[in-house]
Design a protein around this motif. Sequence first.
Motif, PDB file in Angstrom:
ATOM      1  N   ALA A  94       0.659  -0.915   0.060  1.00 32.35           N
ATOM      2  CA  ALA A  94      -0.054   0.107   0.162  1.00 32.35           C
ATOM      3  C   ALA A  94       0.668   1.075  -0.067  1.00 32.35           C
ATOM      4  N   ASP A  95       2.047   1.295   0.754  1.00 28.86           N
ATOM      5  CA  ASP A  95       2.617   2.625   0.891  1.00 28.86           C
ATOM      6  C   ASP A  95       3.486   2.820  -0.288  1.00 28.86           C
ATOM      7  N   GLU A  96       4.000   1.594  -0.922  1.00 31.66           N
ATOM      8  CA  GLU A  96       4.714   1.745  -2.308  1.00 31.66           C
ATOM      9  C   GLU A  96       3.747   2.250  -3.377  1.00 31.66           C
ATOM     10  N   ARG A  97       2.522   1.803  -3.523  1.00 32.49           N
ATOM     11  CA  ARG A  97       1.716   2.291  -4.448  1.00 32.49           C
ATOM     12  C   ARG A  97       1.192   3.542  -4.212  1.00 32.49           C
ATOM     13  N   LYS A 100       3.620   5.971  -5.767  1.00 30.65           N
ATOM     14  CA  LYS A 100       3.745   6.160  -7.194  1.00 30.65           C
ATOM     15  C   LYS A 100       2.372   6.957  -7.670  1.00 30.65           C
ATOM     16  N   GLU A 101       1.325   6.609  -6.929  1.00 31.30           N
ATOM     17  CA  GLU A 101      -0.047   7.336  -7.321  1.00 31.30           C
ATOM     18  C   GLU A 101       0.220   8.840  -7.029  1.00 31.30           C
ATOM     19  N   LEU A 102       0.888   9.360  -6.200  1.00 30.86           N
ATOM     20  CA  LEU A 102       1.201  10.796  -5.706  1.00 30.86           C
ATOM     21  C   LEU A 102       2.066  11.560  -6.710  1.00 30.86           C
ATOM     22  N   THR A 112       8.345   9.979   3.237  1.00 32.58           N
ATOM     23  CA  THR A 112       7.712   9.344   4.364  1.00 32.58           C
ATOM     24  C   THR A 112       6.159   9.454   4.387  1.00 32.58           C
ATOM     25  N   LEU A 113       5.329   8.337   4.461  1.00 31.70           N
ATOM     26  CA  LEU A 113       3.897   8.283   4.414  1.00 31.70           C
ATOM     27  C   LEU A 113       3.689   7.517   5.814  1.00 31.70           C
ATOM     28  N   ALA A 131      -6.358   1.672   2.227  1.00 31.55           N
ATOM     29  CA  ALA A 131      -5.533   1.977   3.286  1.00 31.55           C
ATOM     30  C   ALA A 131      -5.296   3.625   3.340  1.00 31.55           C
ATOM     31  N   PHE A 132      -5.656   4.130   4.428  1.00 30.86           N
ATOM     32  CA  PHE A 132      -5.412   5.849   4.424  1.00 30.86           C
ATOM     33  C   PHE A 132      -4.047   5.829   5.094  1.00 30.86           C
ATOM     34  N   PHE A 133      -3.509   7.097   4.513  1.00 26.68           N
ATOM     35  CA  PHE A 133      -2.124   7.414   4.805  1.00 26.68           C
ATOM     36  C   PHE A 133      -2.257   8.785   5.042  1.00 26.68           C
TER      37      PHE A 133
END
Length: 196
Positions: A94-97, A100-102, A112-113, A131-133
């Motif tokens: 989720a954090d990697e994806r 990339k989306e950002l 850092t997320l 997944a909320f970041f």
Amino acid sequence: MNSREYYRPISKEVLSDDWGLLTKHEFELLRRNGEWQRQTRETYDRGNGATCLLHNPQTDHVLLTRQFRLPVFLNGGLHSMIETPAGLLDGARADERMRKELIEETGFEVDTLTHLFDVYMSPGSVTEYLAFFKGTYSASDQTGDGGGTFEEGEDIEVMQVALTEAMRMIENGAICDGKTIILLQHLFINTLLKRA
């Protein structure tokens, strides 16, 4: 109680397998009074996703996007939705994806997320959870224009909005996306708690 003690599958039929998987399920569900009830439901599975709110603590602005959403247009006639950046995981962490989306949607690259929580947004029919970041950004984090990808039909406007203005946009209906409201309210509440 495990799932076999209150759920008995009877049949399932795939109704559509195009952009997502639409399936009709027939099953028996054990009610609280001990009786089994036969039910039919449809589920829509397009995978899980992630979303993120980036905040600039120096300017107290948040990074949002605006884009056309067909279901919203068909249901309420809205030309576009103001949202936090989001995307499907497609097998990635989720954090990697989300990073990339950002970059893809906003043009901002952050290291850092912070993972906040996972939320089912429409549990009555959609299997997806998000997944909320949260994260922070500054002007120096911008590495491109964003806007999404043409191949995916995206034409995304990037918006930097003052947090207080974003909260007013929830009040007046300009922001009516669930994930965005959750993240903005989370940030606003935590900001107030830090100041108290």
